[in-house]
Design a protein around this motif. Sequence first.
Motif, PDB file in Angstrom:
ATOM      1  N   ILE A 190       0.823  -1.223   0.000  1.00  0.00           N
ATOM      2  CA  ILE A 190       0.000   0.000   0.000  1.00  0.00           C
ATOM      3  C   ILE A 190       0.856   1.271   0.000  1.00  0.00           C
ATOM      4  N   CYS A 191       2.163   1.104  -0.058  1.00  0.00           N
ATOM      5  CA  CYS A 191       3.034   2.269   0.104  1.00  0.00           C
ATOM      6  C   CYS A 191       3.367   3.023  -1.188  1.00  0.00           C
ATOM      7  N   ALA A 192       2.879   2.565  -2.317  1.00  0.00           N
ATOM      8  CA  ALA A 192       3.126   3.320  -3.543  1.00  0.00           C
ATOM      9  C   ALA A 192       2.275   4.592  -3.517  1.00  0.00           C
ATOM     10  N   GLU A 193       2.848   5.701  -3.922  1.00  0.00           N
ATOM     11  CA  GLU A 193       2.123   6.975  -3.904  1.00  0.00           C
ATOM     12  C   GLU A 193       0.905   6.910  -4.827  1.00  0.00           C
ATOM     13  N   ARG A 194       1.105   6.353  -6.019  1.00  0.00           N
ATOM     14  CA  ARG A 194      -0.004   6.215  -6.961  1.00  0.00           C
ATOM     15  C   ARG A 194      -0.172   4.740  -7.303  1.00  0.00           C
ATOM     16  N   CYS A 195      -1.236   4.423  -8.042  1.00  0.00           N
ATOM     17  CA  CYS A 195      -1.456   3.032  -8.429  1.00  0.00           C
ATOM     18  C   CYS A 195      -0.243   2.549  -9.210  1.00  0.00           C
ATOM     19  N   SER A 196       0.382   1.544  -8.721  1.00  0.00           N
ATOM     20  CA  SER A 196       1.565   1.034  -9.398  1.00  0.00           C
ATOM     21  C   SER A 196       1.750  -0.406  -8.959  1.00  0.00           C
ATOM     22  N   SER A 197       2.240  -1.228  -9.853  1.00  0.00           N
ATOM     23  CA  SER A 197       2.442  -2.623  -9.468  1.00  0.00           C
ATOM     24  C   SER A 197       3.713  -2.760  -8.636  1.00  0.00           C
ATOM     25  N   ASP A 201       9.459   0.582  -2.214  1.00  0.00           N
ATOM     26  CA  ASP A 201      10.322  -0.032  -1.208  1.00  0.00           C
ATOM     27  C   ASP A 201      10.723  -1.464  -1.547  1.00  0.00           C
ATOM     28  N   ARG A 202      10.486  -1.842  -2.797  1.00  0.00           N
ATOM     29  CA  ARG A 202      10.804  -3.227  -3.182  1.00  0.00           C
ATOM     30  C   ARG A 202      12.304  -3.436  -3.308  1.00  0.00           C
ATOM     31  N   LYS A 203      12.994  -3.087  -2.282  1.00  0.00           N
ATOM     32  CA  LYS A 203      14.431  -3.283  -2.306  1.00  0.00           C
ATOM     33  C   LYS A 203      14.825  -4.082  -1.094  1.00  0.00           C
ATOM     34  N   MET A 207      12.469  -1.277   5.025  1.00  0.00           N
ATOM     35  CA  MET A 207      11.127  -1.392   5.584  1.00  0.00           C
ATOM     36  C   MET A 207      10.242  -0.406   4.841  1.00  0.00           C
ATOM     37  N   PRO A 208       8.926  -0.700   4.728  1.00  0.00           N
ATOM     38  CA  PRO A 208       8.039   0.203   3.992  1.00  0.00           C
ATOM     39  C   PRO A 208       7.908   1.578   4.645  1.00  0.00           C
ATOM     40  N   GLU A 209       7.644   2.561   3.825  1.00  0.00           N
ATOM     41  CA  GLU A 209       7.444   3.937   4.309  1.00  0.00           C
ATOM     42  C   GLU A 209       6.168   4.489   3.670  1.00  0.00           C
ATOM     43  N   LEU A 210       5.266   5.000   4.498  1.00  0.00           N
ATOM     44  CA  LEU A 210       4.002   5.521   3.965  1.00  0.00           C
ATOM     45  C   LEU A 210       4.234   6.870   3.297  1.00  0.00           C
ATOM     46  N   PRO A 211       3.678   7.087   2.098  1.00  0.00           N
ATOM     47  CA  PRO A 211       3.772   8.407   1.483  1.00  0.00           C
ATOM     48  C   PRO A 211       3.003   9.437   2.327  1.00  0.00           C
ATOM     49  N   ALA A 212       3.347  10.697   2.163  1.00  0.00           N
ATOM     50  CA  ALA A 212       2.808  11.754   3.024  1.00  0.00           C
ATOM     51  C   ALA A 212       1.283  11.745   3.090  1.00  0.00           C
ATOM     52  N   SER A 213       0.620  11.517   1.967  1.00  0.00           N
ATOM     53  CA  SER A 213      -0.843  11.626   1.989  1.00  0.00           C
ATOM     54  C   SER A 213      -1.542  10.411   2.576  1.00  0.00           C
ATOM     55  N   GLY A 311     -10.936   8.008  -1.350  1.00  0.00           N
ATOM     56  CA  GLY A 311      -9.608   7.898  -1.963  1.00  0.00           C
ATOM     57  C   GLY A 311      -8.616   7.137  -1.112  1.00  0.00           C
ATOM     58  N   GLY A 312      -9.113   6.463  -0.076  1.00  0.00           N
ATOM     59  CA  GLY A 312      -8.217   5.741   0.835  1.00  0.00           C
ATOM     60  C   GLY A 312      -7.828   4.370   0.305  1.00  0.00           C
ATOM     61  N   LYS A 313      -6.981   3.710   1.095  1.00  0.00           N
ATOM     62  CA  LYS A 313      -6.492   2.383   0.704  1.00  0.00           C
ATOM     63  C   LYS A 313      -6.961   1.361   1.726  1.00  0.00           C
TER      64      LYS A 313
END
Length: 404
Positions: A190-197, A201-203, A207-213, A311-313
């Motif tokens: 859920i951490c991608a800023e926009r819809c993206s496959s 953080d896929r490295k 650890m995942p980081e939530l985008p600001a919004s 617009g939430g996840k």
Amino acid sequence: MNIAGRLSKVPGVMPNAKASVLETFSAPLELREFPLPTSIEPGAALIRTEMAGICGTDVHLWKGQLPISLPVILGHETVGRVEQIGAGLEADWTGQPLSAGDRVTWTSSTSCGHCYYCAEKGQPTRCPQRRAYGIGYRCDQPPHLLGGYAEFHYLQPRTNIFKIPPDLPTEAVIGAGCALITAVHGIERICAERCSSVAPDRKRGRMPELPASWRENVIVQGAGPVGIAALAVLKNAGAGQVIVIGGPKHRLEMARRFGADHTIDIEDLPEPAARLDAVRQMTRGYGADAVIECVGLPSAVTEGMEMCRDGGKFLVLGHYCDGGTIALNPHVITRKQLQIFGSWSSEPRHLESALEFLRRTQRQFPFDAMVTHRFPLERADEALMATAGWQSAKSVIVPGLSTT
Ligand SMILES: [Zn+2]
Ligand SMILES: [Zn+2]
């Protein structure tokens, strides 16, 4: 000297390993003995079990709610010491040298690396070749010992093994269990800023980081091990206010220890409408940026979608079992323009980041305190029942623990 010779107290007699075996669904586990392998194949390892966690999935497996072939030694969250190592196995997954005596853990399943999902679509957790220790292997065929509820565990070649740093207690690794890596993977999605496959953080090791919004308000539905782990990962990911909804009280107390800003007790507010009202009051009337479902009941899904802001996840993380269906009004998804995510299991890199995260944040997130109930192997059944009855934060099996 071969293993039999080294481990047997009686020369020439093949040593056995005790294991607690699921032979019949919903019936008590049976204590059985299996012969240790006479030799370790190249790339494999024999582990002496130190501690095995009881996962909620084990309860579902015990009840026959997942299609598995019996008999099985349950247990897919395990820490142990390397007893014997096969030729060619010289390093753990991260490249650290591996030798006898090292304390290790491992991923319960291994993806093939070259199928459609592994090689083309970047979804290795959906590799059809995966079979999990403690779930997908019968124990009536050699090498028998492919689950955690046993004195020894055989690790097949290609198992993703991780050495545990000396300053990270076994209790923390098992207290976090498969719940933490499940949460790391899910929240990464859920951490991608926009819809993206592909999440940013896929490295390895991140650890995942939530985008600001998406970090102002987050809701975790469920205060079991997955809910607690999700809470820790979200706090680490930058979440501002985290609201945990669940019960019973001892689980919500644990959630507060892990930094929950608000808890909602489902016993105090048994009606979904009342819980939705409470959530709105805590989120300026809007609902949460993201809602993480860690319950496993279908009704939690429709309730959780209503708790999202527009617009939430919404991440469905708790449905490892087919819990049945529920009436769903798809208009909610369109009108609220929700993004809905699913996540299955985890990849080795999630275990790598989880172990480093556990080591680094031991004071902030006391996963070792999750281990509230310990049982010897002979009482594995009671361990399972303590988990089934939500009596424990986490039940564990410690082979060799006094049976009294
Ligand atoms: Zn599990
Ligand atoms: Zn594959």
